[in-house]
Design a protein around this motif. Structure first.
Motif, mmCIF file in Angstrom:
data_model
loop_
_atom_site.group_PDB
_atom_site.id
_atom_site.type_symbol
_atom_site.label_atom_id
_atom_site.label_comp_id
_atom_site.label_asym_id
_atom_site.label_seq_id
_atom_site.Cartn_x
_atom_site.Cartn_y
_atom_site.Cartn_z
ATOM 1 N N HIS A 58 -20.371 -10.330 19.248
ATOM 2 C CA HIS A 58 -20.818 -10.172 18.091
ATOM 3 C C HIS A 58 -22.061 -11.140 17.435
ATOM 4 N N LYS A 59 -22.710 -11.523 18.619
ATOM 5 C CA LYS A 59 -23.875 -12.391 18.089
ATOM 6 C C LYS A 59 -25.255 -11.489 18.195
ATOM 7 N N ASP A 60 -25.930 -11.838 17.288
ATOM 8 C CA ASP A 60 -27.355 -11.290 17.272
ATOM 9 C C ASP A 60 -28.263 -11.589 18.626
ATOM 10 N N ILE A 61 -28.888 -10.600 19.057
ATOM 11 C CA ILE A 61 -29.693 -11.153 20.277
ATOM 12 C C ILE A 61 -31.004 -11.741 19.706
ATOM 13 N N LYS A 62 -31.485 -12.733 20.237
ATOM 14 C CA LYS A 62 -32.645 -13.526 19.855
ATOM 15 C C LYS A 62 -33.788 -13.000 20.661
ATOM 16 N N PHE A 63 -34.976 -12.802 19.815
ATOM 17 C CA PHE A 63 -36.132 -12.516 20.667
ATOM 18 C C PHE A 63 -37.358 -13.534 20.558
ATOM 19 N N LYS A 64 -37.880 -13.396 21.280
ATOM 20 C CA LYS A 64 -39.454 -13.992 21.180
ATOM 21 C C LYS A 64 -40.478 -13.081 20.852
ATOM 22 N N SER A 65 -41.597 -13.521 20.245
ATOM 23 C CA SER A 65 -42.398 -12.610 19.659
ATOM 24 C C SER A 65 -43.954 -12.890 20.194
ATOM 25 N N THR A 66 -44.630 -12.022 20.958
ATOM 26 C CA THR A 66 -46.028 -12.324 20.997
ATOM 27 C C THR A 66 -46.712 -12.300 19.579
ATOM 28 N N PRO A 67 -47.793 -13.158 19.663
ATOM 29 C CA PRO A 67 -48.815 -13.268 18.489
ATOM 30 C C PRO A 67 -49.063 -12.078 17.714
ATOM 31 N N LEU A 68 -49.083 -12.336 16.250
ATOM 32 C CA LEU A 68 -49.307 -11.119 15.509
ATOM 33 C C LEU A 68 -50.699 -10.988 15.479
ATOM 34 N N LYS B 231 -44.686 -7.147 20.442
ATOM 35 C CA LYS B 231 -43.806 -7.204 21.595
ATOM 36 C C LYS B 231 -42.586 -8.131 21.323
ATOM 37 N N ASN B 232 -41.450 -7.930 21.072
ATOM 38 C CA ASN B 232 -40.454 -8.853 21.055
ATOM 39 C C ASN B 232 -39.384 -8.784 22.015
ATOM 40 N N THR B 233 -39.178 -9.918 22.832
ATOM 41 C CA THR B 233 -38.623 -9.588 24.160
ATOM 42 C C THR B 233 -37.373 -10.491 24.124
ATOM 43 N N SER B 234 -36.356 -10.483 24.864
ATOM 44 C CA SER B 234 -35.177 -11.061 25.132
ATOM 45 C C SER B 234 -34.723 -11.022 26.693
ATOM 46 N N ASP B 235 -33.874 -11.623 26.953
ATOM 47 C CA ASP B 235 -33.080 -11.320 28.557
ATOM 48 C C ASP B 235 -32.287 -10.005 28.739
ATOM 49 N N SER B 236 -32.113 -9.174 27.509
ATOM 50 C CA SER B 236 -31.454 -8.039 27.697
ATOM 51 C C SER B 236 -32.169 -6.852 27.031
ATOM 52 N N LEU B 237 -33.165 -7.080 26.236
ATOM 53 C CA LEU B 237 -33.741 -6.085 25.314
ATOM 54 C C LEU B 237 -35.151 -6.392 25.317
ATOM 55 N N ASP B 238 -36.027 -5.275 25.266
ATOM 56 C CA ASP B 238 -37.484 -5.475 24.659
ATOM 57 C C ASP B 238 -37.558 -4.455 23.412
ATOM 58 N N MET B 239 -38.162 -5.115 22.432
ATOM 59 C CA MET B 239 -38.438 -4.322 21.080
ATOM 60 C C MET B 239 -39.900 -4.532 20.705
ATOM 61 N N GLU B 240 -40.447 -3.208 21.124
ATOM 62 C CA GLU B 240 -42.042 -3.144 20.781
ATOM 63 C C GLU B 240 -42.014 -2.620 19.369
ATOM 64 N N HIS C 288 -35.594 -7.073 8.158
ATOM 65 C CA HIS C 288 -35.268 -7.479 9.642
ATOM 66 C C HIS C 288 -34.132 -6.575 10.224
ATOM 67 N N PHE C 289 -34.068 -6.445 11.447
ATOM 68 C CA PHE C 289 -33.095 -5.705 12.125
ATOM 69 C C PHE C 289 -32.136 -6.870 12.633
ATOM 70 N N HIS C 290 -30.634 -6.357 12.699
ATOM 71 C CA HIS C 290 -29.564 -7.002 13.418
ATOM 72 C C HIS C 290 -29.290 -6.392 14.522
ATOM 73 N N ILE C 291 -29.234 -6.882 15.756
ATOM 74 C CA ILE C 291 -28.881 -6.329 17.044
ATOM 75 C C ILE C 291 -27.743 -7.164 17.809
ATOM 76 N N PRO C 292 -26.489 -7.223 17.333
ATOM 77 C CA PRO C 292 -25.335 -7.914 18.027
ATOM 78 C C PRO C 292 -25.031 -7.241 19.456
ATOM 79 N N ARG C 293 -24.507 -8.244 20.361
ATOM 80 C CA ARG C 293 -23.670 -7.535 21.479
ATOM 81 C C ARG C 293 -22.492 -7.334 21.148
ATOM 82 N N LEU C 294 -21.593 -6.270 21.879
ATOM 83 C CA LEU C 294 -20.435 -6.016 21.343
ATOM 84 C C LEU C 294 -19.456 -7.078 22.060
ATOM 85 N N THR C 295 -19.943 -7.881 23.026
ATOM 86 C CA THR C 295 -18.839 -8.485 23.700
ATOM 87 C C THR C 295 -18.684 -9.955 22.765
#
Length: 254
Positions: free
Chosen positions: A76-86, A101-110, A67-74
């Motif tokens: 230090h909490k991981d950004i939470k993503f919602k995933s399209t069906p696999l 496609k994993n989406t959040s309010d600040s980042l997309d991770m394809e 898994h990836f951890h992608i925390p905000r600098l402000t």
């Protein structure tokens, strides 16, 4: 002349199909059941985000999903993503692929992944900023089982047996490559950190001299922490955190 061309075309067609049949006979085709992919002696289960949930040979290679951890600098909490069906597609008998496609309010991770009959996985991980954002760190965690992490090759290690603590940094001149094999006498996992430009020192992973790899025991796992340091992204910026993995036979020196 026309008859010769037709005859040659038929011969080439038969030869091509014969070669494909020989390949299929030598290597039984991949089998896909739900979110699991089976090939001779190996099994890959995928998580909802598209990354490996479990890798199995004669033993388990990981204690939990990669898994990836992608925390905000402000905060230090991981950004939470919602995933399209696999969904796993199998256009060929020797390869399976998937896109999530994993989406959040600040980042997309394809996440685009594939697995072939030889046990090699290729991942293209595209992270896009939807607005200006400062990231504390981007980490890829590979939690090896102790059974699967007795030996290590690469990362400037001198011997075969894994040291209790390994610290490795990208070379500022871009001479080093993050290519490491972790395993035991029956097999293991070879992985490489890459980008979309195929550079020796991938821009996102190396991040100048901020990135590196730290390996030591954390709880029940031998954790490979592949980190890249702070990133300050503007809206529309893209980072590629590509990597490849091969489920292998032993590479221990005898």
């Amino acid at each position: 002349m026309m008859k010769q061309i037709i005859t040659l075309s038929i011969i080439l067609f038969l030869f091509k199909n014969s070669g494909a049949q020989d390949l299929q006979a030598a290597y039984p085709p991949l089998t896909v059941k739900g979110t699991s992919i089976y090939l001779p002696g190996k099994q890959l289960d995928l998580n909802t985000d598209g990354f490996p949930a479990m890798i199995q040979t004669s033993f388990k290679l990981v204690t939990e999903p990669i898994h990836f951890h992608i925390p905000r600098l402000t905060n230090h909490k991981d950004i939470k993503f919602k995933s399209t069906p696999l969904e796993i597609s199998k256009g060929r008998p020797d390869k399976a692929s998937w896109i999530v496609k994993n989406t959040s309010d600040s980042l997309d991770m394809e996440v685009s992944g594939s697995l072939n009959l030889h046990g090699k996985m290729i991942y293209v991980v595209k992270i896009t900023a939807l607005n200006n954002i400062d990231l504390e760190n981007i980490r890829l965690h590979i939690p090896f089982t102790p059974e699967a992490a007795k030996y290590i090759r690469g990362l400037n290690q001198k011997g075969d047996e894994r040291d209790p603590v390994i610290d490795w940094k990208w070379d500022a001149a871009g001479k080093d490559q993050a290519k490491v094999w972790v395993g035991n006498i029956t097999g293991g996992l070879l992985y490489t950190l890459e980008d979309n430009q195929h550079k020796t020192a991938p821009i996102s992973w190396s991040n100048g001299d901020k990135g590196g790899i730290h390996i030591e025991q954390k709880g029940k796992a031998i954790l490979a922490d592949n980190y890249s340091g702070e990133h300050r992204m503007k809206k529309g910026d893209v980072l590629y955190y590509n990597f490849s993995m091969s489920i292998t036979a032993s590479q221990k020196t005898k």
